[in-house]
Write an enzyme that holds these catalytic residues in place. Sequence first.
Site, PDB file in Angstrom:
ATOM      1  N   ARG A 173       0.803  -1.220   0.000  1.00  0.00           N
ATOM      2  CA  ARG A 173       0.000   0.000   0.000  1.00  0.00           C
ATOM      3  C   ARG A 173       0.841   1.278   0.000  1.00  0.00           C
ATOM      4  O   ARG A 173       0.555   2.210  -0.765  1.00  0.00           O
ATOM      5  CB  ARG A 173      -0.917   0.053   1.243  1.00  0.00           C
ATOM      6  CG  ARG A 173      -2.171  -0.738   1.113  1.00  0.00           C
ATOM      7  CD  ARG A 173      -2.537  -1.311   2.454  1.00  0.00           C
ATOM      8  NE  ARG A 173      -1.544  -2.323   2.797  1.00  0.00           N
ATOM      9  CZ  ARG A 173      -1.635  -3.603   2.405  1.00  0.00           C
ATOM     10  NH1 ARG A 173      -2.666  -4.001   1.743  1.00  0.00           N
ATOM     11  NH2 ARG A 173      -0.685  -4.486   2.686  1.00  0.00           N
ATOM     12  N   THR A 174       1.809   1.372   0.875  1.00  0.00           N
ATOM     13  CA  THR A 174       2.506   2.655   1.032  1.00  0.00           C
ATOM     14  C   THR A 174       3.217   3.039  -0.263  1.00  0.00           C
ATOM     15  O   THR A 174       3.045   4.145  -0.785  1.00  0.00           O
ATOM     16  CB  THR A 174       3.496   2.583   2.207  1.00  0.00           C
ATOM     17  OG1 THR A 174       2.784   2.113   3.351  1.00  0.00           O
ATOM     18  CG2 THR A 174       4.109   3.933   2.510  1.00  0.00           C
TER      19      THR A 174
ATOM     20  N   LYS B 290      26.381  -3.524  -1.654  1.00  0.00           N
ATOM     21  CA  LYS B 290      27.859  -3.523  -1.766  1.00  0.00           C
ATOM     22  C   LYS B 290      28.501  -2.776  -0.614  1.00  0.00           C
ATOM     23  O   LYS B 290      29.705  -2.582  -0.581  1.00  0.00           O
ATOM     24  CB  LYS B 290      28.270  -2.829  -3.076  1.00  0.00           C
ATOM     25  CG  LYS B 290      27.687  -3.428  -4.325  1.00  0.00           C
ATOM     26  CD  LYS B 290      28.060  -2.536  -5.525  1.00  0.00           C
ATOM     27  CE  LYS B 290      27.063  -2.677  -6.647  1.00  0.00           C
ATOM     28  NZ  LYS B 290      27.085  -1.529  -7.558  1.00  0.00           N
TER      29      LYS B 290
ATOM     30  N   ARG C 250      11.224   3.900   2.969  1.00  0.00           N
ATOM     31  CA  ARG C 250      10.909   2.959   4.059  1.00  0.00           C
ATOM     32  C   ARG C 250      12.182   2.192   4.376  1.00  0.00           C
ATOM     33  O   ARG C 250      12.905   1.766   3.472  1.00  0.00           O
ATOM     34  CB  ARG C 250       9.800   1.992   3.654  1.00  0.00           C
ATOM     35  CG  ARG C 250       9.600   0.875   4.678  1.00  0.00           C
ATOM     36  CD  ARG C 250       8.401   0.022   4.415  1.00  0.00           C
ATOM     37  NE  ARG C 250       7.167   0.726   4.735  1.00  0.00           N
ATOM     38  CZ  ARG C 250       5.964   0.139   4.711  1.00  0.00           C
ATOM     39  NH1 ARG C 250       5.853  -1.138   4.375  1.00  0.00           N
ATOM     40  NH2 ARG C 250       4.881   0.824   5.011  1.00  0.00           N
TER      41      ARG C 250
ATOM     42  N   HIS D 146       5.173   5.908  11.305  1.00  0.00           N
ATOM     43  CA  HIS D 146       4.631   5.738   9.948  1.00  0.00           C
ATOM     44  C   HIS D 146       3.697   6.936   9.717  1.00  0.00           C
ATOM     45  O   HIS D 146       2.475   6.799   9.666  1.00  0.00           O
ATOM     46  CB  HIS D 146       3.874   4.410   9.880  1.00  0.00           C
ATOM     47  CG  HIS D 146       3.581   3.930   8.492  1.00  0.00           C
ATOM     48  ND1 HIS D 146       3.681   4.729   7.371  1.00  0.00           N
ATOM     49  CD2 HIS D 146       3.178   2.709   8.038  1.00  0.00           C
ATOM     50  CE1 HIS D 146       3.360   4.009   6.303  1.00  0.00           C
ATOM     51  NE2 HIS D 146       3.055   2.781   6.679  1.00  0.00           N
TER      52      HIS D 146
HETATM   53  N1   CP Z   1      -0.149   0.008   5.828  1.00  0.00           N
HETATM   54  C1   CP Z   1       1.031  -0.264   5.237  1.00  0.00           C
HETATM   55  O1   CP Z   1       2.061   0.311   5.560  1.00  0.00           O
HETATM   56  O2   CP Z   1       0.964  -1.232   4.281  1.00  0.00           O
HETATM   57  P1   CP Z   1       2.200  -1.732   3.417  1.00  0.00           P
HETATM   58  O3   CP Z   1       3.170  -2.381   4.372  1.00  0.00           O
HETATM   59  O4   CP Z   1       1.632  -2.694   2.414  1.00  0.00           O
HETATM   60  O5   CP Z   1       2.824  -0.525   2.787  1.00  0.00           O
END
Ligand code: CP
Length: 306
Positions: free
Chosen positions: A55-56, A84, A105, A133
């Site tokens: 999703r993110t 590396k 991320r 998040h």
């Molecule tokens: N909610 C969320 O962070 O989903 P993903 O890990 O799929 O990005």
Amino acid sequence: MPNPLYRKHIISIPDFTREELELVVQTAAQLKASPRSDLLKDRLLATCFFEPSTRTRLSFETAVQRLGGNVIGFADGANTSAKKGETLADTVRIISSYTDAIIMRHPKEGAARVASEFSTVPIINGGDGANQHPSQTLLDLFTLQETQGRLDNLTVAFVGDLKYGRTVHSLAQALSLFGAKFYFVGPEALAMPDYLCEELDERGISYSIAATIEEVIPHIDILYMTRVQRERFDEAEYKKIQGQFVLRADMLRSARPNMKILHPLPRVDEITTDVDATPHAYYFEQAKNGVYARQALLSLVLNETV
Ligand code: CP
């Protein structure tokens, strides 16, 4: 006057004021009601995902492209020169010389903050380990406003992995600016971290620990379910905890009509599929709202006025 998020790094919810959170929510609502296709015209963004995501990453990329921008990036840090031995600092220095913002991320807590020290463009934290998040919280707040008509004085139960669940940490901090009341429901080994409970105490936010999901259902506006973050601890410990807090449709009979079930997703086994058809399930709409909230965030970070 530029909006207060213009050219800012988006690292952690405590960096936001209440007014800034409300600005993103209002902008997301406007973009959902009246889509725009020009707000990121001629902008190039990078999505740098060192940890898995559906999703993110994809909702950020959808947001950019629907607003007229372009995206480069990677979905697996193992396919980059980090493999590396290149440092995160050097990786970020280089990618920030190519792009207008970096959405990142990373499995390590604090990685986004470190990246912001070496980047010449805004860093947007798409999740750093068990820490924060923030863009998930923005879409969660937008979904609360959409379903409850307000952000103030909501009663929210957080269920599941409260220790490693970064979405829980970020959302609890955000809602503490709006006078919320919380219930925490989960295995003792995965309780809310002390530092967060102390923050809630300092802000005068009321919270209590409940033993079961059933006992909180009649009292809440939002049931925020989470999965146990298997990737963040020992497999033997996971097996002991897995499946302890599961929501089924038959447990919802005493729910208030306005009560909605949210989940950042992915779900594993903590919400049975019979819940999906109930009027309380809202987690798929919530995930879709990720596009609007992320469009709002990127538009505000990359444009003086929106
Ligand atoms: N909610 C969320 O962070 O989903 P993903 O890990 O799929 O990005």
